[in-house]
Design a protein around this motif. Structure first.
Motif, PDB file in Angstrom:
ATOM      1  N   ASP A  85      -2.699  12.728  21.035  1.00 32.86           N
ATOM      2  CA  ASP A  85      -3.913  13.053  20.182  1.00 32.86           C
ATOM      3  C   ASP A  85      -4.467  14.327  20.787  1.00 32.86           C
ATOM      4  N   LEU A  86      -4.376  15.259  19.963  1.00 35.27           N
ATOM      5  CA  LEU A  86      -4.578  16.710  20.564  1.00 35.27           C
ATOM      6  C   LEU A  86      -6.273  17.054  19.989  1.00 35.27           C
ATOM      7  N   GLY A 107      -5.623  20.730  21.993  1.00 36.94           N
ATOM      8  CA  GLY A 107      -4.932  20.331  23.087  1.00 36.94           C
ATOM      9  C   GLY A 107      -5.153  18.889  23.945  1.00 36.94           C
ATOM     10  N   SER A 108      -4.612  18.922  25.066  1.00 40.03           N
ATOM     11  CA  SER A 108      -4.607  17.518  25.920  1.00 40.03           C
ATOM     12  C   SER A 108      -4.208  17.661  27.032  1.00 40.03           C
ATOM     13  N   PHE A 109      -4.775  16.906  28.153  1.00 37.76           N
ATOM     14  CA  PHE A 109      -4.070  16.881  29.519  1.00 37.76           C
ATOM     15  C   PHE A 109      -3.187  16.019  29.713  1.00 37.76           C
ATOM     16  N   ILE A 110      -2.093  16.439  30.421  1.00 40.93           N
ATOM     17  CA  ILE A 110      -0.922  15.392  30.478  1.00 40.93           C
ATOM     18  C   ILE A 110      -0.717  15.286  32.282  1.00 40.93           C
ATOM     19  N   ASP A 111      -0.754  14.225  32.793  1.00 41.24           N
ATOM     20  CA  ASP A 111      -0.282  14.013  34.039  1.00 41.24           C
ATOM     21  C   ASP A 111       1.256  14.630  34.339  1.00 41.24           C
ATOM     22  N   HIS A 112       1.358  14.763  35.566  1.00 37.43           N
ATOM     23  CA  HIS A 112       2.729  15.481  35.920  1.00 37.43           C
ATOM     24  C   HIS A 112       3.843  14.390  35.848  1.00 37.43           C
ATOM     25  N   GLU A 116       9.363  11.042  31.624  1.00 39.44           N
ATOM     26  CA  GLU A 116      10.205  11.508  32.278  1.00 39.44           C
ATOM     27  C   GLU A 116      10.320  12.883  32.072  1.00 39.44           C
ATOM     28  N   ILE A 117       9.894  13.553  30.770  1.00 40.21           N
ATOM     29  CA  ILE A 117      10.164  14.983  30.844  1.00 40.21           C
ATOM     30  C   ILE A 117       9.063  15.605  31.394  1.00 40.21           C
ATOM     31  N   THR A 118       7.806  14.929  31.484  1.00 37.54           N
ATOM     32  CA  THR A 118       6.928  15.931  32.344  1.00 37.54           C
ATOM     33  C   THR A 118       7.090  15.811  33.656  1.00 37.54           C
ATOM     34  N   SER A 119       7.583  14.713  34.274  1.00 33.68           N
ATOM     35  CA  SER A 119       8.139  14.605  35.736  1.00 33.68           C
ATOM     36  C   SER A 119       9.246  15.590  35.979  1.00 33.68           C
ATOM     37  N   GLU A 120      10.194  15.569  35.056  1.00 34.19           N
ATOM     38  CA  GLU A 120      11.264  16.354  35.185  1.00 34.19           C
ATOM     39  C   GLU A 120      10.892  17.958  35.389  1.00 34.19           C
ATOM     40  N   VAL A 121      10.027  18.221  34.298  1.00 37.79           N
ATOM     41  CA  VAL A 121       9.544  19.716  34.258  1.00 37.79           C
ATOM     42  C   VAL A 121       8.910  20.075  35.746  1.00 37.79           C
ATOM     43  N   HIS A 122       8.089  19.278  36.270  1.00 38.94           N
ATOM     44  CA  HIS A 122       7.098  19.325  37.305  1.00 38.94           C
ATOM     45  C   HIS A 122       8.004  19.444  38.504  1.00 38.94           C
ATOM     46  N   LYS A 123       8.994  18.691  38.635  1.00 40.23           N
ATOM     47  CA  LYS A 123       9.970  18.806  39.844  1.00 40.23           C
ATOM     48  C   LYS A 123      10.929  19.920  39.751  1.00 40.23           C
ATOM     49  N   LYS A 124      10.982  20.390  38.524  1.00 41.60           N
ATOM     50  CA  LYS A 124      11.969  21.593  38.185  1.00 41.60           C
ATOM     51  C   LYS A 124      11.422  22.878  38.754  1.00 41.60           C
ATOM     52  N   VAL A 125      10.002  22.960  38.268  1.00 35.46           N
ATOM     53  CA  VAL A 125       9.309  24.268  38.834  1.00 35.46           C
ATOM     54  C   VAL A 125       9.143  24.202  40.280  1.00 35.46           C
ATOM     55  N   THR A 126       8.855  23.118  40.878  1.00 30.22           N
ATOM     56  CA  THR A 126       8.514  22.988  42.350  1.00 30.22           C
ATOM     57  C   THR A 126       9.913  23.529  43.101  1.00 30.22           C
ATOM     58  N   ALA A 142      -1.659  20.842  27.640  1.00 25.93           N
ATOM     59  CA  ALA A 142      -0.824  21.248  26.239  1.00 25.93           C
ATOM     60  C   ALA A 142      -1.702  21.760  25.184  1.00 25.93           C
ATOM     61  N   LEU A 143      -1.426  23.027  24.549  1.00 26.11           N
ATOM     62  CA  LEU A 143      -2.109  23.430  23.612  1.00 26.11           C
ATOM     63  C   LEU A 143      -1.253  23.868  22.442  1.00 26.11           C
ATOM     64  N   SER A 144      -1.747  23.578  21.496  1.00 24.92           N
ATOM     65  CA  SER A 144      -1.298  23.821  20.038  1.00 24.92           C
ATOM     66  C   SER A 144      -1.984  24.787  19.155  1.00 24.92           C
ATOM     67  N   TYR A 145      -1.415  25.971  18.849  1.00 24.80           N
ATOM     68  CA  TYR A 145      -2.108  26.967  17.937  1.00 24.80           C
ATOM     69  C   TYR A 145      -1.897  27.128  16.433  1.00 24.80           C
ATOM     70  N   ILE A 146      -2.642  26.876  15.669  1.00 25.79           N
ATOM     71  CA  ILE A 146      -2.156  27.107  14.059  1.00 25.79           C
ATOM     72  C   ILE A 146      -2.546  28.181  13.533  1.00 25.79           C
ATOM     73  N   PRO A 147      -2.203  28.784  12.347  1.00 27.21           N
ATOM     74  CA  PRO A 147      -2.634  29.904  12.040  1.00 27.21           C
ATOM     75  C   PRO A 147      -4.375  30.053  12.114  1.00 27.21           C
ATOM     76  N   GLY A 148      -4.751  31.041  12.437  1.00 29.43           N
ATOM     77  CA  GLY A 148      -6.142  31.396  12.869  1.00 29.43           C
ATOM     78  C   GLY A 148      -6.378  31.089  14.239  1.00 29.43           C
ATOM     79  N   GLY A 149      -5.542  30.332  14.900  1.00 24.04           N
ATOM     80  CA  GLY A 149      -5.839  30.054  16.289  1.00 24.04           C
ATOM     81  C   GLY A 149      -5.872  31.255  17.273  1.00 24.04           C
ATOM     82  N   HIS A 150      -6.438  31.181  18.230  1.00 25.16           N
ATOM     83  CA  HIS A 150      -6.572  32.287  19.069  1.00 25.16           C
ATOM     84  C   HIS A 150      -7.496  31.975  20.225  1.00 25.16           C
ATOM     85  N   TYR A 151      -7.304  32.768  21.326  1.00 25.02           N
ATOM     86  CA  TYR A 151      -8.273  32.636  22.481  1.00 25.02           C
ATOM     87  C   TYR A 151      -8.722  34.049  22.915  1.00 25.02           C
TER      88      TYR A 151
END
Length: 286
Positions: A85-86, A107-112, A116-126, A142-151
């Protein structure tokens, strides 16, 4: 052994072209910096794992990690994010978060270790980026930008009027010394990340990532780290960010304070040769 390759000076540009291969040593790196000036591409091996990177800026550091995630990892990470749910993202000013026109993204915040995939990515960069301690990183953002989205152009370094405004992260883990962004999905048009003070825009492929320091070694703000998310004109852009806190970062006791942290510290073959009591501007002197 590491491999040094001639690279495009345009960040996120064509990966093709002629390549020259050589063992990385101090003279080779210095010569490459003199010849290329703005960027080089190289591959280093750490624990027998290859890491491809493009150094867009040496000082302040701005690095692209090519193919850091595999196609499978990128696809699974995207599918996981799409199930979340973003919510509308806010900006933070002196410890206070609020919705503004400066930022248009969900967006949404996700624990490391949330799955399985978030744990795998975190271990990989480590394993692949030993210059950073990812145990001191915040949750995935995690962030999702649609047309008009910016920062709008901003800093990731957090500023407070007084210590009383510090949250748990600031009290226990200190400030955001660096930012690593994974590109999970690219927009059809638009969606680059501009660095005005460095004078470049990063627009890279799915599975790539890019990193920069928000602070200097004395943990003061790196004023050249301002950046912004360019507008999306077509399609959708999805990224995952790790803000890396200063606590227990190995580069802090090694790099000299009062100036930007040089990208040389991110290359294990050089930074591993220095002990914490041997402070230096860079392991390869300019």
């Amino acid at each position: 052994m590491s491999v040094l390759k001639n690279g495009s000076a345009e960040a996120g540009g064509n990966r093709g072209g002629m390549e020259t291969h050589m063992n990385v040593n101090e003279n080779a790196l210095l010569g490459a910096k003199e010849r290329m000036g703005d960027s080089i591409c190289l591959t280093y091996l750490h624990n027998f794992l290859p890491v491809d990177l493009e150094i867009v800026s040496w000082s302040p550091t701005l690095i692209i990690y090519r193919n850091l995630l595999t196609l499978r990892q990128t696809s699974e990470f995207l599918k996981f994010i799409e199930k979340r749910d973003l919510t509308i993202q806010k900006t933070t000013d002196y410890g206070t978060s609020k919705e503004t026109t400066h930022r248009r993204a969900n967006g949404s915040f996700i624990d490391h270790g949330e799955n399985e995939i978030t744990s795998e990515v975190h271990k990989k960069v480590t394993k692949r980026i030993p210059a950073l301690n990812f145990q001191s990183a915040e949750l995935f953002s995690a962030l999702s930008y649609i047309p008009g989205g910016h920062y709008a152009v901003h800093y990731d370094y957090l500023s407070y009027r007084s210590d009383k405004e510090h949250d748990w992260w600031m009290q226990m883990m200190r400030n955001r010394i660096g930012t690593l962004i994974f590109v999970i999905k690219t927009a059809e048009k638009g969606g680059g990340t501009v660095f005005p003070s460095i004078g470049t825009t990063i627009k890279i492929d799915e599975g790539d990532a890019f990193f920069w320091f928000n602070a200097q070694a004395d943990e003061s703000q790196e004023m050249l780290s301002d950046h912004g998310g360019c507008p999306i004109y077509s399609g959708r852009k999805v990224i995952a960010t790790l803000w890396i806190r200063a606590k227990d970062q190995p580069v802090i006791p090694m790099a000299a304070s009062g100036s930007p942290i040089d990208a040389s510290w991110m290359i294990p073959s050089f930074s591993s040769a220095f002990r914490s009591e041997q402070k230096s501007q860079t392991p390869v002197e300019h």
